[in-house]
Design an enzyme around this catalytic site. Structure first.
Site, mmCIF file in Angstrom:
data_model
loop_
_atom_site.group_PDB
_atom_site.id
_atom_site.type_symbol
_atom_site.label_atom_id
_atom_site.label_comp_id
_atom_site.label_asym_id
_atom_site.label_seq_id
_atom_site.Cartn_x
_atom_site.Cartn_y
_atom_site.Cartn_z
ATOM 1 N N CYS A 15 -10.224 -17.699 37.301
ATOM 2 C CA CYS A 15 -11.164 -18.674 37.845
ATOM 3 C C CYS A 15 -10.381 -19.787 38.533
ATOM 4 O O CYS A 15 -9.145 -19.818 38.507
ATOM 5 C CB CYS A 15 -12.028 -19.252 36.725
ATOM 6 S SG CYS A 15 -11.077 -20.147 35.478
ATOM 7 N N CYS A 99 -8.560 -28.291 33.088
ATOM 8 C CA CYS A 99 -9.593 -27.808 34.006
ATOM 9 C C CYS A 99 -10.611 -28.916 34.245
ATOM 10 O O CYS A 99 -11.063 -29.561 33.291
ATOM 11 C CB CYS A 99 -10.278 -26.584 33.413
ATOM 12 S SG CYS A 99 -11.703 -26.022 34.375
ATOM 13 N N HIS A 127 -10.091 -24.115 18.127
ATOM 14 C CA HIS A 127 -9.754 -23.766 19.515
ATOM 15 C C HIS A 127 -9.216 -25.009 20.214
ATOM 16 O O HIS A 127 -9.688 -26.127 19.999
ATOM 17 C CB HIS A 127 -10.991 -23.242 20.241
ATOM 18 C CG HIS A 127 -10.696 -22.680 21.595
ATOM 19 N ND1 HIS A 127 -10.559 -23.464 22.715
ATOM 20 C CD2 HIS A 127 -10.511 -21.396 22.011
ATOM 21 C CE1 HIS A 127 -10.307 -22.703 23.767
ATOM 22 N NE2 HIS A 127 -10.273 -21.444 23.361
ATOM 23 N N GLU A 129 -9.453 -26.218 23.158
ATOM 24 C CA GLU A 129 -10.418 -27.008 23.927
ATOM 25 C C GLU A 129 -11.291 -27.851 23.004
ATOM 26 O O GLU A 129 -11.582 -29.020 23.296
ATOM 27 C CB GLU A 129 -11.291 -26.085 24.778
ATOM 28 C CG GLU A 129 -12.286 -26.840 25.659
ATOM 29 C CD GLU A 129 -13.232 -25.919 26.396
ATOM 30 O OE1 GLU A 129 -14.409 -26.307 26.580
ATOM 31 O OE2 GLU A 129 -12.814 -24.803 26.787
ATOM 32 N N SER A 225 -7.728 -15.310 24.051
ATOM 33 C CA SER A 225 -8.568 -15.832 25.133
ATOM 34 C C SER A 225 -10.023 -15.772 24.694
ATOM 35 O O SER A 225 -10.603 -14.684 24.573
ATOM 36 C CB SER A 225 -8.356 -15.016 26.412
ATOM 37 O OG SER A 225 -9.362 -15.299 27.360
ATOM 38 N N SER A 270 -8.564 -15.693 32.757
ATOM 39 C CA SER A 270 -7.149 -16.065 32.878
ATOM 40 C C SER A 270 -6.275 -14.846 33.163
ATOM 41 O O SER A 270 -5.079 -14.861 32.890
ATOM 42 C CB SER A 270 -6.682 -16.760 31.583
ATOM 43 O OG SER A 270 -6.986 -15.973 30.446
#
Length: 669
Positions: A15, A99, A127, A129, A225, A270
């Site tokens: 992406c 991002c 995680h 994020e 991922s 990714s």
């Protein structure tokens, strides 16, 4: 025997956020040399990590492992504020590859916390994020992993609760959790737009469609991922009898293929396309030669590199205002003309004595052009002669040098030959109107034209005298025949607003330079873009439904794209406007308000263009999320997609026009 085939999902793979993150590490290695330290894996793909390690990147778990004074890159998954503070204490040079869509979630978390809301973050505990988002307001955020956990959630005030989500989750599973939360907390506040990123949603939609037709689905991606793991789950939920995650082609087990005629293939956000190609080659070696692509969306998003890699403090970096090398397209100009008297004396002197290079802007959208450009050029001249907008050979030559057909060709390249010619004529009319307004000796003529056009807006049978009025009346009648009553009403409104804005601009110029904020607000009216977007619908035959036009995300999209187009115009038309003593330009206003040289102000304008483009991309993602969540007729969906693509074309195409048009490079004395 049934034919063996592969269904290949589109979109798939890397992406815009992942592309940006990988390019960030590679560019930092070029600029600073190895080693460059990266906190956590830049993206969750082992192939990418191995390749970057080979180039000199060193991946660490914490900033405390980075030697003081070194360069450190934050991964695409984002970091908590405490990590930034630790990096500052260790005097590290920080490059933030988070991002932009993750950054959006961080900002939403901080805002909800400031307003006193408990925040329920839907995501996976641990995680990267999720850890970064929690760090924005740890006392306000609690993680909810699934609908089963909702019953255990406790908040301080059930009337002040908001939800956010990790960007890489399953859309369906996330909405199940949201529904459960809303049942428990009826006043639950949703984020302004869906937090799950466009790439995650698109890849899941493609897998859903593909899985229903596949006996086996192979997802190329790493086990750590999140979005790749979700694709396997989505495939299974959508009906695929079997679905597997593989890091590389060699992990495809021959046993999976026994008795299988249709294999679906996709990849996480990714994953480089080379890994997918390798998987297809392995399948082909087992007889799966036929490949059919299943496309559910087209992606054109592109995120600019982090600002740390374009910093004005580092002249060797990607500075859009670096001195142009020999042979470059940037156009130098010296200021030997007199400037308008309202400019500060120091600025006037600087303009007289220096050369400034117009920046070559790196814009994220492809530049396209129409095959009907030459026809549009001829049509403009015929129309201008017929309506009296050009009266003699000299004026016709000048009109031709302005190349309005070229402008239309790069702005609405998908228009039909007739639509393109109509847009080119409108652009020519606007150019003459603008020149009449800006030139001191034609101000009286401008006032007469404005009054005449206003009369036509009020009464179709109003007398026509001024050439600008005659030309407007001709175009207006031709265009209204192609639009709906609703469109015609909007067209009249945007024309009236433009005229009012131009008249007000004349008044303000007599009072001196405005502030930057005042200038930007007024520019959104006088920059012609609202009228041009309205006309683009007619040129492309794609009228927008009111549900889209009046939505918040679309309004934000128009504002951001208008700013980007207007600021690009100001950068490339600076030379012309200075030559005519005009001060209605962002660069001049910035130089005046912030005490900058023209070169510094050009750099600041370039940064504002980048910010506007970034805002546009965020609004585009928000609009996509909003429309995906609702049922919409195919015709309305296509019209919306066409208009968003057209905004790409306006932003990308204008610099090419400005660089070549005689309107800006063969100045009248």
């Amino acid at each position: 025997m049934n034919r063996r085939r592969v269904l290949l999902a589109a979109p798939r793979g890397c992406c815009a956020g992942v592309d940006r993150a990988i390019a960030t590490v590679e560019r930092a290695l070029e600029l600073y040399g190895p080693p460059v330290y990266v906190r956590h894996e830049i993206v969750h793909n082992q192939y990418v990590i191995k390749a970057l390690k080979h180039k000199g990147a060193i991946f660490v778990e914490e900033t405390t492992e980075v030697p003081e004074g070194s360069v450190v890159i934050f991964s695409a998954h984002g970091v908590a504020p405490t990590v930034r503070q630790e990096a500052a204490r260790r005097h590290l040079t920080v490059i933030d590859a988070t991002c932009p869509l993750v950054t959006k979630v961080h900002k939403e978390a901080a805002r909800f916390a400031r307003e006193g809301h408990d925040i329920l973050l839907i995501g996976h505990e641990g995680h990267e994020e999720v850890i970064g988002t929690i760090g924005e307001a740890p006392e306000y955020i609690q993680v909810v992993d699934s609908p089963d956990e909702v019953q255990n959630v406790k908040v301080r005030n059930s009337d002040k609760v908001a939800w956010l989500s990790q960007t890489t989750l399953s859309v369906d599973e996330t909405m199940k959790t949201v529904d459960a939360l809303k049942e428990k907390f009826p006043q639950l506040i949703s984020p302004p737009s869906d937090d799950i990123c466009y790439a995650t949603q698109n890849r899941q939609l493609a897998v859903k469609q593909m899985a229903a037709m596949s006996e086996l689905v192979i997802v190329v991606g790493s086990a750590n991922s999140s979005n790749s793991v979700r694709l396997v789950e989505v495939a299974q939920d959508a009906g695929a009898p079997s679905a597997h995650l593989v890091d590389h082609a060699e992990q495809i087990d021959e046993a999976w293929l026994r008795g299988v005629t249709t294999v679906g293939v996709t990849s996480g956000a990714s994953v480089p396309e080379s890994l997918v190609d390798a998987a297809l080659r392995r399948l082909a070696s087992h007889g799966y030669v036929d490949v059919e692509t299943i496309t559910v969306a087209e992606e054109h998003q592109h995120f600019a590199l982090p600002r740390e890699l374009t910093s004005p403090e580092c002249p060797e970096l990607l500075n859009p205002l670096s001195e142009a090398p020999q042979g470059a397209k940037s156009q130098p100009f010296s200021r030997n003309q007199k400037c308008c008297s309202v400019l500060p004396q120091a600025l006037s002197t600087e303009l007289d004595e220096t050369q400034v290079f117009i920046p070559e802007l790196a814009l994220p959208f492809p530049e396209r052009t129409s095959p009907h450009q030459a026809y549009a050029e001829r049509s403009v001249l015929r129309w201008a002669r017929r309506t009296g907008l050009v009266a003699d050979r000299s004026e016709a030559h000048r009109m031709a040098s302005h190349a309005w057909g070229h402008c239309a060709a790069v702005a609405v390249p998908k228009a039909s030959r007739t639509g393109l010619s109509l847009m080119a004529c409108w652009l020519a009319w606007m150019g003459v109107l603008d020149d009449t307004a800006e030139t001191h000796r034609t101000r009286a003529s401008f006032a007469e034209a404005v009054e005449g056009i206003r009369a036509v807006l009020a009464d179709d049978n109003a007398p026509i005298g001024h050439p600008l009025v005659a030309a407007y009346t001709d175009l207006d009648r031709r265009t209204r025949m192609l639009g709906s009553p609703a469109w015609t009403g909007r067209h009249g409104e945007t024309t009236a607003q433009l005229l009012d804005g131009l008249v007000d601009e004349q008044r303000v110029k007599q009072e001196g330079l405005p502030s930057v904020a005042e200038y930007v607000e007024r520019r959104r009216i006088t920059g012609y873009m609202p009228m041009l977007y309205n006309l683009s619908e007619i040129a492309l035959r794609c009228e927008l439904p009111s549900t889209v036009r009046e939505s918040g995300p679309y309004e934000q999209l128009v504002t951001a794209s208008t700013d980007a187009a207007d600021f690009i115009n100001d950068v490339y038309t600076l030379r012309k406007e200075l030559a005519h003593g005009e001060t209605g330009n962002l660069v001049i206003v910035l130089a005046h308000e912030q005490g900058l040289t023209i070169e510094q102000a050009l750099h600041e304008a370039a940064l504002r263009i980048r910010q506007a483009v970034g805002d546009f991309q965020t609004a585009e993602q928000d609009l996509h999320s909003a429309l995906t969540a609702q049922s919409m007729p195919v015709r309305d969906w296509r019209a919306t997609v066409t208009m968003v693509d057209t905004m790409h074309d306006w932003i990308a195409g204008l610099p090419a026009y400005y660089r070549t048009s005689g309107r800006y490079h063969r100045l009248a004395a």
